[in-house]
Design a protein around this motif. Sequence first.
Motif, PDB file in Angstrom:
ATOM      1  N   GLY A 185       0.863  -1.010  -0.032  1.00  0.00           N
ATOM      2  CA  GLY A 185      -0.024   0.215  -0.106  1.00  0.00           C
ATOM      3  C   GLY A 185       0.943   1.236   0.050  1.00  0.00           C
ATOM      4  N   LYS A 186       0.309   2.276   0.696  1.00  0.00           N
ATOM      5  CA  LYS A 186       0.899   3.684   0.551  1.00  0.00           C
ATOM      6  C   LYS A 186       1.438   3.925   1.882  1.00  0.00           C
ATOM      7  CE  LYS A 186      -1.484   5.736  -3.152  1.00  0.00           C
ATOM      8  NZ  LYS A 186      -2.487   6.720  -3.542  1.00  0.00           N
ATOM      9  N   GLN A 193       3.195  13.967   1.967  1.00  0.00           N
ATOM     10  CA  GLN A 193       3.766  13.305   0.855  1.00  0.00           C
ATOM     11  C   GLN A 193       3.562  11.744   1.094  1.00  0.00           C
ATOM     12  OE1 GLN A 193       8.349  14.009  -0.019  1.00  0.00           O
ATOM     13  NE2 GLN A 193       8.044  14.963   1.898  1.00  0.00           N
ATOM     14  N   GLU A 194       3.441  10.936  -0.213  1.00  0.00           N
ATOM     15  CA  GLU A 194       3.272   9.574  -0.036  1.00  0.00           C
ATOM     16  C   GLU A 194       4.251   8.828  -0.947  1.00  0.00           C
ATOM     17  OE1 GLU A 194      -0.619   9.191  -2.126  1.00  0.00           O
ATOM     18  OE2 GLU A 194      -1.708  10.287  -0.455  1.00  0.00           O
ATOM     19  N   TYR A 195       4.401   7.339  -0.550  1.00  0.00           N
ATOM     20  CA  TYR A 195       5.277   6.681  -1.110  1.00  0.00           C
ATOM     21  C   TYR A 195       4.515   5.027  -1.186  1.00  0.00           C
ATOM     22  CZ  TYR A 195       8.730  10.127   0.268  1.00  0.00           C
ATOM     23  OH  TYR A 195       9.609  11.405   0.542  1.00  0.00           O
ATOM     24  N   GLU A 196       4.958   4.550  -2.095  1.00  0.00           N
ATOM     25  CA  GLU A 196       4.699   3.222  -2.410  1.00  0.00           C
ATOM     26  C   GLU A 196       5.633   2.067  -1.748  1.00  0.00           C
ATOM     27  OE1 GLU A 196       1.887   1.975  -3.940  1.00  0.00           O
ATOM     28  OE2 GLU A 196       1.294   4.346  -4.598  1.00  0.00           O
ATOM     29  N   GLU A 210      13.607  -0.292  -3.886  1.00  0.00           N
ATOM     30  CA  GLU A 210      12.136   0.026  -3.584  1.00  0.00           C
ATOM     31  C   GLU A 210      11.968  -0.091  -2.139  1.00  0.00           C
ATOM     32  OE1 GLU A 210       9.781  -3.170  -5.122  1.00  0.00           O
ATOM     33  OE2 GLU A 210      11.277  -4.723  -4.580  1.00  0.00           O
ATOM     34  N   LEU A 211      11.002   0.773  -1.534  1.00  0.00           N
ATOM     35  CA  LEU A 211      10.694   1.049  -0.268  1.00  0.00           C
ATOM     36  C   LEU A 211      10.049  -0.272   0.148  1.00  0.00           C
ATOM     37  CD1 LEU A 211       9.693   4.676   0.127  1.00  0.00           C
ATOM     38  CD2 LEU A 211      11.563   3.552   1.421  1.00  0.00           C
ATOM     39  N   LEU A 234      13.209   9.009   3.118  1.00  0.00           N
ATOM     40  CA  LEU A 234      12.207   9.579   3.857  1.00  0.00           C
ATOM     41  C   LEU A 234      12.521  10.452   5.012  1.00  0.00           C
ATOM     42  CD1 LEU A 234      10.343   6.035   4.618  1.00  0.00           C
ATOM     43  CD2 LEU A 234       9.944   7.549   2.760  1.00  0.00           C
ATOM     44  N   ASN A 235      13.724  10.630   5.315  1.00  0.00           N
ATOM     45  CA  ASN A 235      14.208  11.671   6.227  1.00  0.00           C
ATOM     46  C   ASN A 235      13.053  11.584   7.527  1.00  0.00           C
ATOM     47  OD1 ASN A 235      16.054  13.394   7.049  1.00  0.00           O
ATOM     48  ND2 ASN A 235      14.813  15.324   6.402  1.00  0.00           N
TER      49      ASN A 235
END
Length: 256
Positions: A185-186, A193-196, A210-211, A234-235
């Motif tokens: 998911g996200k 901010q959004e990341y997959e 990839e995360l 992501l900091n």
Amino acid sequence: MEAVIRKFNPEIEITYITPQAKEFNIYSGAYLLYTAYKYFRRGTIFLVVIDPGVGTSRKPLIIKSTNYFFVGPDNGVLFPAANEDRIKSIIWIKNPRLYLSKRISNTFHGRDIFAVTTALLSLGVDMKIFGEEISQITNLDFEYKLEKIAENKLKACGKVIYVDHFGNVTTSIRIDKDLLVNINGKLILKDGQEYELHQVKTFGESYGQELLVYKNGYSFIEIGINKGSAFHILNLREGDEVCVEVFTQVDFNPST
């Protein structure tokens, strides 16, 4: 501090949980203690001196739980571990006769108060001699909230509680009876901010940058990168708020 402890009890056994505790970082210290304490034998005394409020009005504490003692500042660092083991009594250390000397440092309570307290506890000195029994202390919980946002989608929100030296980011969100779901998911940060995220069981299931999202060794949701640093992307730091959107069964109800 170790010298002071051994001065009072030369026979004491001292074990360091980790050399990687972060200065001033209460979430990090609480996480490291929480994930380690239960593997020690019953009766162990845990001394924690992550104490950015040293010398202020924050209280120095002894906490007796079902199986252990915890000595340290009242800033939340002791709470998750002691609370899980069920707190039985709390003493506010305020008896100056049990300090290292009549003139203690305002910036080194680890040596002048906590080390002496730990040594005397190990010799069987009664907790009540150290000060006043209290009932309320600073509560630092590894909490998270669940919200159903669609028929088959759930949002789990918590905080970052630890970033290790690899750059893996541990959140307070647990994979337990509440989250036995597909967590592809996200990741949503506080600033929007959004990341997959790609769910894996092991780092070896991913060969790119990839995360990844996975269950760490203590059942917390963790975000990382195989042979890389999620922190650098992501900091995120301890205390930051994060949410994860996950897919779940159609009939999932987070309130049950």
